[in-house]
Design a protein around this motif. Structure first.
Motif, PDB file in Angstrom:
ATOM      1  N   TYR A  51      -7.220   1.521   2.680  1.00 23.57           N
ATOM      2  CA  TYR A  51      -6.269   1.016   3.399  1.00 23.57           C
ATOM      3  C   TYR A  51      -4.951   1.973   2.952  1.00 23.57           C
ATOM      4  CZ  TYR A  51      -2.596  -1.703   5.393  1.00 23.57           C
ATOM      5  OH  TYR A  51      -1.425  -2.238   6.135  1.00 23.57           O
ATOM      6  N   TRP A  52      -4.858   2.231   1.983  1.00 24.70           N
ATOM      7  CA  TRP A  52      -3.738   3.115   1.356  1.00 24.70           C
ATOM      8  C   TRP A  52      -3.569   4.634   2.175  1.00 24.70           C
ATOM      9  CZ3 TRP A  52      -2.813   3.871  -4.492  1.00 24.70           C
ATOM     10  CH2 TRP A  52      -1.293   4.324  -4.713  1.00 24.70           C
ATOM     11  N   GLN A  53      -4.645   4.986   2.386  1.00 29.34           N
ATOM     12  CA  GLN A  53      -4.981   6.494   3.049  1.00 29.34           C
ATOM     13  C   GLN A  53      -4.785   6.079   4.549  1.00 29.34           C
ATOM     14  OE1 GLN A  53      -8.988   7.242   0.839  1.00 29.34           O
ATOM     15  NE2 GLN A  53      -8.008   9.314   1.001  1.00 29.34           N
ATOM     16  N   ASP A  54      -5.261   5.300   5.040  1.00 28.91           N
ATOM     17  CA  ASP A  54      -5.376   5.147   6.741  1.00 28.91           C
ATOM     18  C   ASP A  54      -4.802   3.942   7.339  1.00 28.91           C
ATOM     19  OD1 ASP A  54      -7.076   7.246   6.455  1.00 28.91           O
ATOM     20  OD2 ASP A  54      -8.923   6.007   6.040  1.00 28.91           O
ATOM     21  N   GLY A  55      -4.029   3.207   6.429  1.00 28.56           N
ATOM     22  CA  GLY A  55      -3.466   1.993   7.241  1.00 28.56           C
ATOM     23  C   GLY A  55      -2.244   1.519   6.902  1.00 28.56           C
ATOM     24  N   PHE A  56      -1.852   1.968   5.501  1.00 29.36           N
ATOM     25  CA  PHE A  56      -0.375   1.696   5.007  1.00 29.36           C
ATOM     26  C   PHE A  56       0.599   2.600   5.495  1.00 29.36           C
ATOM     27  CE2 PHE A  56       2.585   2.197   1.371  1.00 29.36           C
ATOM     28  CZ  PHE A  56       3.066   0.864   1.390  1.00 29.36           C
ATOM     29  N   ASP A  57       1.710   1.881   5.862  1.00 29.03           N
ATOM     30  CA  ASP A  57       2.841   2.701   6.484  1.00 29.03           C
ATOM     31  C   ASP A  57       3.983   2.638   5.372  1.00 29.03           C
ATOM     32  OD1 ASP A  57       5.003   3.914   7.972  1.00 29.03           O
ATOM     33  OD2 ASP A  57       4.525   2.537   9.656  1.00 29.03           O
ATOM     34  N   TRP A  58       4.037   3.674   4.855  1.00 25.12           N
ATOM     35  CA  TRP A  58       5.093   3.640   3.957  1.00 25.12           C
ATOM     36  C   TRP A  58       6.530   3.566   4.304  1.00 25.12           C
ATOM     37  CZ3 TRP A  58       7.380   2.334  -0.400  1.00 25.12           C
ATOM     38  CH2 TRP A  58       8.465   2.662  -0.825  1.00 25.12           C
ATOM     39  N   ARG A  59       6.654   4.293   5.763  1.00 26.86           N
ATOM     40  CA  ARG A  59       8.017   4.416   6.162  1.00 26.86           C
ATOM     41  C   ARG A  59       8.434   3.155   6.832  1.00 26.86           C
ATOM     42  NH1 ARG A  59       9.980   8.546   3.801  1.00 26.86           N
ATOM     43  NH2 ARG A  59       8.995  10.852   4.385  1.00 26.86           N
ATOM     44  N   ALA A  60       7.464   2.212   7.077  1.00 28.25           N
ATOM     45  CA  ALA A  60       8.027   0.898   7.355  1.00 28.25           C
ATOM     46  C   ALA A  60       8.445  -0.087   6.382  1.00 28.25           C
ATOM     47  CB  ALA A  60       6.892   0.117   8.180  1.00 28.25           C
ATOM     48  N   GLN A  61       7.776   0.140   5.301  1.00 25.55           N
ATOM     49  CA  GLN A  61       8.052  -0.204   3.972  1.00 25.55           C
ATOM     50  C   GLN A  61       9.448  -0.068   3.583  1.00 25.55           C
ATOM     51  OE1 GLN A  61       6.464  -3.362   3.052  1.00 25.55           O
ATOM     52  NE2 GLN A  61       5.296  -2.779   5.130  1.00 25.55           N
ATOM     53  N   GLU A  62       9.653   1.386   3.660  1.00 25.15           N
ATOM     54  CA  GLU A  62      10.970   1.946   3.235  1.00 25.15           C
ATOM     55  C   GLU A  62      11.960   1.511   3.975  1.00 25.15           C
ATOM     56  OE1 GLU A  62      11.366   6.449   1.894  1.00 25.15           O
ATOM     57  OE2 GLU A  62      11.449   6.131   4.259  1.00 25.15           O
ATOM     58  N   GLN A  63      11.964   1.074   5.287  1.00 26.02           N
ATOM     59  CA  GLN A  63      12.858   0.525   6.319  1.00 26.02           C
ATOM     60  C   GLN A  63      12.848  -0.873   5.895  1.00 26.02           C
ATOM     61  OE1 GLN A  63      11.746   0.520  10.419  1.00 26.02           O
ATOM     62  NE2 GLN A  63      13.768  -0.081  10.963  1.00 26.02           N
ATOM     63  N   LEU A  64      12.166  -1.691   5.478  1.00 30.11           N
ATOM     64  CA  LEU A  64      12.081  -3.074   4.956  1.00 30.11           C
ATOM     65  C   LEU A  64      13.235  -2.752   3.638  1.00 30.11           C
ATOM     66  CD1 LEU A  64      11.579  -5.933   4.561  1.00 30.11           C
ATOM     67  CD2 LEU A  64       9.728  -5.347   3.381  1.00 30.11           C
ATOM     68  N   LEU A  65      12.933  -2.229   2.659  1.00 30.87           N
ATOM     69  CA  LEU A  65      13.628  -2.135   1.505  1.00 30.87           C
ATOM     70  C   LEU A  65      15.068  -1.606   1.657  1.00 30.87           C
ATOM     71  CD1 LEU A  65      10.977  -0.184  -0.873  1.00 30.87           C
ATOM     72  CD2 LEU A  65      11.771  -2.716  -0.955  1.00 30.87           C
ATOM     73  N   ASN A  66      15.350  -0.617   2.938  1.00 29.52           N
ATOM     74  CA  ASN A  66      16.679  -0.042   3.039  1.00 29.52           C
ATOM     75  C   ASN A  66      17.357  -1.220   3.879  1.00 29.52           C
ATOM     76  OD1 ASN A  66      16.379   2.291   1.614  1.00 29.52           O
ATOM     77  ND2 ASN A  66      15.595   3.190   3.490  1.00 29.52           N
ATOM     78  N   SER A  67      16.801  -2.392   4.283  1.00 32.73           N
ATOM     79  CA  SER A  67      17.467  -3.483   5.077  1.00 32.73           C
ATOM     80  C   SER A  67      18.175  -4.190   4.231  1.00 32.73           C
ATOM     81  CB  SER A  67      16.628  -4.286   5.948  1.00 32.73           C
ATOM     82  OG  SER A  67      15.792  -5.191   5.041  1.00 32.73           O
ATOM     83  N   PHE A  68      18.134  -3.982   2.748  1.00 33.04           N
ATOM     84  CA  PHE A  68      18.903  -4.950   1.871  1.00 33.04           C
ATOM     85  C   PHE A  68      20.022  -3.787   1.492  1.00 33.04           C
ATOM     86  CE2 PHE A  68      14.877  -6.790   1.761  1.00 33.04           C
ATOM     87  CZ  PHE A  68      15.252  -8.142   1.678  1.00 33.04           C
ATOM     88  N   PRO A  69      21.442  -4.212   1.154  1.00 35.01           N
ATOM     89  CA  PRO A  69      22.411  -3.407   0.810  1.00 35.01           C
ATOM     90  C   PRO A  69      22.202  -2.913  -0.598  1.00 35.01           C
ATOM     91  CG  PRO A  69      23.089  -5.663   0.707  1.00 35.01           C
ATOM     92  CD  PRO A  69      21.707  -5.669   1.262  1.00 35.01           C
ATOM     93  N   GLN A  70      21.768  -1.791  -0.921  1.00 35.89           N
ATOM     94  CA  GLN A  70      21.371  -1.121  -2.300  1.00 35.89           C
ATOM     95  C   GLN A  70      22.716  -0.329  -2.664  1.00 35.89           C
ATOM     96  OE1 GLN A  70      17.175   0.129  -2.531  1.00 35.89           O
ATOM     97  NE2 GLN A  70      17.538  -0.159  -0.417  1.00 35.89           N
ATOM     98  N   PHE A  71      22.678  -0.058  -4.006  1.00 36.21           N
ATOM     99  CA  PHE A  71      23.705   0.798  -4.479  1.00 36.21           C
ATOM    100  C   PHE A  71      23.262   1.329  -5.971  1.00 36.21           C
ATOM    101  CE2 PHE A  71      25.401  -2.776  -2.330  1.00 36.21           C
ATOM    102  CZ  PHE A  71      26.673  -2.119  -1.256  1.00 36.21           C
ATOM    103  N   LYS A  72      23.969   2.264  -6.543  1.00 36.86           N
ATOM    104  CA  LYS A  72      23.819   2.964  -7.732  1.00 36.86           C
ATOM    105  C   LYS A  72      25.050   2.934  -8.374  1.00 36.86           C
ATOM    106  CE  LYS A  72      20.324   5.542  -9.945  1.00 36.86           C
ATOM    107  NZ  LYS A  72      19.214   6.498  -9.946  1.00 36.86           N
ATOM    108  N   VAL A  73      25.020   2.728  -9.624  1.00 38.20           N
ATOM    109  CA  VAL A  73      26.067   3.096 -10.542  1.00 38.20           C
ATOM    110  C   VAL A  73      26.121   3.552 -11.828  1.00 38.20           C
ATOM    111  CG1 VAL A  73      26.527   0.704 -11.164  1.00 38.20           C
ATOM    112  CG2 VAL A  73      28.398   2.013 -11.045  1.00 38.20           C
ATOM    113  N   ASP A  74      26.717   4.119 -12.552  1.00 40.24           N
ATOM    114  CA  ASP A  74      26.732   4.629 -13.952  1.00 40.24           C
ATOM    115  C   ASP A  74      27.319   3.436 -14.787  1.00 40.24           C
ATOM    116  OD1 ASP A  74      27.751   5.861 -16.675  1.00 40.24           O
ATOM    117  OD2 ASP A  74      26.120   7.380 -15.847  1.00 40.24           O
ATOM    118  N   VAL A  75      26.573   2.912 -15.663  1.00 38.01           N
ATOM    119  CA  VAL A  75      26.701   2.013 -16.396  1.00 38.01           C
ATOM    120  C   VAL A  75      26.557   2.489 -17.963  1.00 38.01           C
ATOM    121  CG1 VAL A  75      26.792  -0.529 -17.284  1.00 38.01           C
ATOM    122  CG2 VAL A  75      26.342  -0.026 -15.047  1.00 38.01           C
ATOM    123  N   ASP A  76      27.496   2.886 -18.692  1.00 35.60           N
ATOM    124  CA  ASP A  76      27.472   3.296 -20.023  1.00 35.60           C
ATOM    125  C   ASP A  76      26.327   4.466 -19.996  1.00 35.60           C
ATOM    126  OD1 ASP A  76      28.218   3.385 -22.684  1.00 35.60           O
ATOM    127  OD2 ASP A  76      26.670   1.895 -23.218  1.00 35.60           O
ATOM    128  N   GLY A  77      26.474   5.249 -19.105  1.00 33.19           N
ATOM    129  CA  GLY A  77      25.574   6.432 -19.188  1.00 33.19           C
ATOM    130  C   GLY A  77      24.122   6.128 -18.566  1.00 33.19           C
TER     131      GLY A  77
END
Length: 379
Positions: A51-77
């Motif tokens: 299924y990973w090879q032929d059925g799984f759609d990473w781009r759809a899951q990527e879109q789901l993850l990106n529907s949440f407000p994500q950020f990145k910050v340096d905290v103490d290095g």
């Protein structure tokens, strides 16, 4: 570095490389009719990989993850990746929710909406939270440390800085399971003036030898620990002693990585020996993909080593209010009488179904418990 918006965009070359590696898998043999007794079942893993090879759609899951407000910050290095979803209610409580291993920030995605916007999910807007879901250092899209010492205490210190210095919350709550419970409880221990309360769906306990005969609950818990140590803790011993040796195989082989991770999802969940009655293939593979594309299986496993070799452990009682939701298929179910010696237990709930991955298995039940616990200590 200031807080920067973050989104996931995996290069197509990484996905092409993955497909090639999956196609070239060299499968091991297996004892006939051994099911999962020796580890991850061959037939199931082959089915998942197909299924990973032929059925799984990473781009759809990527879109789901990106529907949440994500950020990145340096905290103490240390560059910390996190979701920061603002509450839709009159007085949202800031709440940092920490995942564990072999989970990821994706493990918590089902509970973010109901916690931030209760009114849209059949709840009371008075119960809203500002939800912060970080990727642990060395997990997913947070930075990997190249120095020793990234243990539970150090992560709690970083998360404290994230919540107070970077996000401006003077007081907040903490929630978690697995490593997330240890981190949340350590926040409560180290920073009692800043923590409103701590809610966990897995409760670590020190083994104490009391006077007299143990209660039935205590005896049951000790037997669970003994069974786990005998038949289920091999992964922890390897990751706590020689994670680097294991990492060469898991970082190079996506099938090896999947086999190592999904065995825990089956063993620790309330799946009645049928993994996909709890998790679908997309959920399993999205979690695995986060480890694969970020190459963080090694750094994630190092948390076991660092914590096992850390100086000092929690010795005193955690005095901030603590709420506990015990799901029946958790690895161990601690007894209430011992828990009250180590924590200021304000809510103790025995759940009807679910296991170690409560936020994925029983999100509505977990949300109810988080709301109920914090409702009594919000002010």
């Amino acid at each position: 570095m200031s807080i920067e918006p973050f989104s996931i965009k995996v290069p197509e070359s990484v996905l092409d490389d993955l497909r090639q590696r999956l196609a070239l898998t060299r499968w091991p043999d297996e004892i006939t009719d051994s099911s999962w007794d020796y580890g991850t079942n061959l037939a199931y893993l082959q089915q998942l990989v197909a299924y990973w090879q032929d059925g799984f759609d990473w781009r759809a899951q990527e879109q789901l993850l990106n529907s949440f407000p994500q950020f990145k910050v340096d905290v103490d290095g240390v560059g910390l990746h996190f979701i920061h979803a603002k509450g839709q209610g009159p007085d949202p409580v800031p709440l940092i929710i920490s995942h564990g291993w072999p989970g990821s920030f994706f493990e918590l995605h089902k509970i973010i909406g109901p916690l931030t916007d209760p009114a849209s999910h059949g709840g009371d807007p008075q119960d809203s939270f500002d939800v912060v879901v970080p990727s642990l250092p060395g997990y997913g899209f947070s930075d990997r440390s190249d120095r020793p010492g990234m243990d539970v205490r150090r992560i709690a210190e970083l998360f404290m800085q994230l919540m107070t210095r970077e996000l401006g919350y003077k007081r907040f709550g903490a929630q978690g399971g697995d490593w997330g419970s240890s981190i949340s409880l350590r926040l409560g221990e180290l920073y009692p003036d800043n923590l409103i309360g701590v809610h966990v769906n897995m409760l670590p306990l020190r083994q104490e030898i009391g006077d007299g005969e143990p209660s039935e609950d205590e005896q049951r818990w000790r037997e669970q620990l003994q069974r786990f140590q005998k038949d289920g803790s091999g992964y922890s011993h390897i990751q706590g002693t020689r994670p680097q040796t294991l990492a060469y195989g898991l970082n190079d082989s996506p099938v090896g990585l999947a086999g190592w991770i999904i065995e825990k999802f089956r063993a620790w969940s309330d799946c009645h020996e049928n993994l996909e009655c709890v998790f679908n293939k997309d959920e399993l593979l999205t979690n695995i993909m986060i480890y694969w594309i970020t190459q963080t299986i090694n750094s994630s496993m190092r948390l076991y080593y660092e914590t096992a070799h850390a100086d000092g452990t929690t010795a005193g009682k955690v005095e901030v209010p603590v709420g506990v939701a015990l799901f029946p298929r958790e690895i161990t179910l601690p007894p209430h009488n011992l828990a009250t010696r180590q924590y200021n237990i304000q809510r103790w709930a025995s759940m009807g179904a679910g296991g170690h991955f409560a936020a994925m298995e029983q999100p509505a039940a977990l949300v109810h418990e988080i709301r109920t616990f914090f409702r009594q200590i919000r002010h």
